[in-house]
Motif scaffolding. Structure first.
Motif, short mmCIF file in Angstrom:
data_model
loop_
_atom_site.label_atom_id
_atom_site.label_comp_id
_atom_site.label_asym_id
_atom_site.label_seq_id
_atom_site.Cartn_x
_atom_site.Cartn_y
_atom_site.Cartn_z
N UNK A 55 1.13 -1.31 -0.07
CA UNK A 55 -0.06 0.06 0.04
C UNK A 55 1.11 1.77 0.04
N UNK A 56 1.94 1.26 0.73
CA UNK A 56 2.92 2.44 0.65
C UNK A 56 3.57 2.08 -0.66
N UNK A 57 3.58 1.72 -0.94
CA UNK A 57 4.23 1.81 -2.27
C UNK A 57 3.29 2.83 -3.74
N UNK A 58 1.99 2.02 -3.40
CA UNK A 58 1.14 2.74 -4.18
C UNK A 58 0.61 4.37 -3.42
N UNK A 59 1.06 4.04 -2.54
CA UNK A 59 0.53 5.58 -2.10
C UNK A 59 1.57 6.56 -2.16
N UNK A 60 2.37 5.89 -2.71
CA UNK A 60 3.76 7.12 -2.72
C UNK A 60 4.90 6.76 -4.01
N UNK A 61 3.76 6.43 -4.60
CA UNK A 61 4.20 5.83 -6.55
C UNK A 61 5.93 5.31 -6.19
N UNK A 62 6.09 4.29 -5.50
CA UNK A 62 7.34 4.06 -4.89
C UNK A 62 7.51 2.55 -5.84
N UNK A 63 8.43 2.39 -7.34
CA UNK A 63 7.87 1.15 -8.18
C UNK A 63 6.83 0.38 -7.99
N UNK A 64 5.98 1.86 -8.47
CA UNK A 64 4.54 1.14 -8.23
C UNK A 64 4.00 2.09 -9.55
#
Length: 204
Positions: A55-64
């Protein structure tokens, strides 16, 4: 010119999400504002820390990266029904399992599943968030495996209906009667068998 598209959904972990369908479903839930509850974590066989990282990856647009691909939609719905393995072992395994499950259905005209449409900057958009919101509670998914084929077939009919809306809009903008159906999703025989006759009925 792109005339129509699906709304995008993040793929937490990038390429890893293609091989681990649960990641794609978590991305869909994030897009729809659906919390990853304990029952869902149990169903997907992931712990809270793992879900939080995705979820953090999605929220921060990190490797997502965000994907609009039809194949990713098939993967996500397959994961929703619990059809694919945790880690896929060959290309399109999730979608193939969804198709083979639908092939066991006796439904010929199932009730369509929900989706939304809109237009932005001359592009017709299909939003699949309503579909995932409908099944935000894992208890809404049948426990009996014999009931899953009807739901899988309803999904195929729904994607067909959405595709027809996209084609209708495209025709209104381009005034052509020639179409090419391409991409891995059209390896799906059920989708072809549903969509192609309806296109031909329209004189396309």
């Amino acid at each position: 010119s792109r005339l129509a598209t699906f709304t995008g959904a993040p793929l937490p972990g990038g390429d890893a999400a293609v091989n681990q369908p649960a990641r794609q479903l978590v991305g869909r839930f994030h897009s729809a504002g659906i919390p990853i509850s304990e029952p869902w974590r149990q169903r997907l066989n992931i712990d809270k820390n793992t879900a939080d990282i995705w979820l953090h990856q999605c929220e921060k647009e990190v490797n997502s990266p965000v994907s609009h691909a039809a194949g990713r939609l098939f993967d996500s719905f397959s994961a929703l029904l619990g059809l694919p393995p945790e880690i896929t072992t060959y290309e399109a395994q999730s979608a193939i399992r969804l198709e083979s499950t639908a092939a066991r259905s006796l439904e010929t005209e199932p009730e369509l599943l929900p989706y939304a449409t809109s237009q932005a900057d001359g592009v017709f958009i299909i939003d699949w968030n309503p579909l995932f919101l409908k099944y935000r509670d894992p208890a809404s998914i049948p426990d009996n495996p014999d009931q899953l084929p009807s739901l899988a077939m309803a999904f195929h009919h729904t994607v067909t209906a959405a595709a027809l809306e996209m084609v209708k809009f495209g025709i209104s903008q381009s005034h052509t009667k020639n179409l090419v159906l391409s991409g891995g999703v059209f390896m799906n025989r059920i989708l072809n068998d549903l969509l192609v006759p309806k296109l031909r009925e329209k004189g396309l």
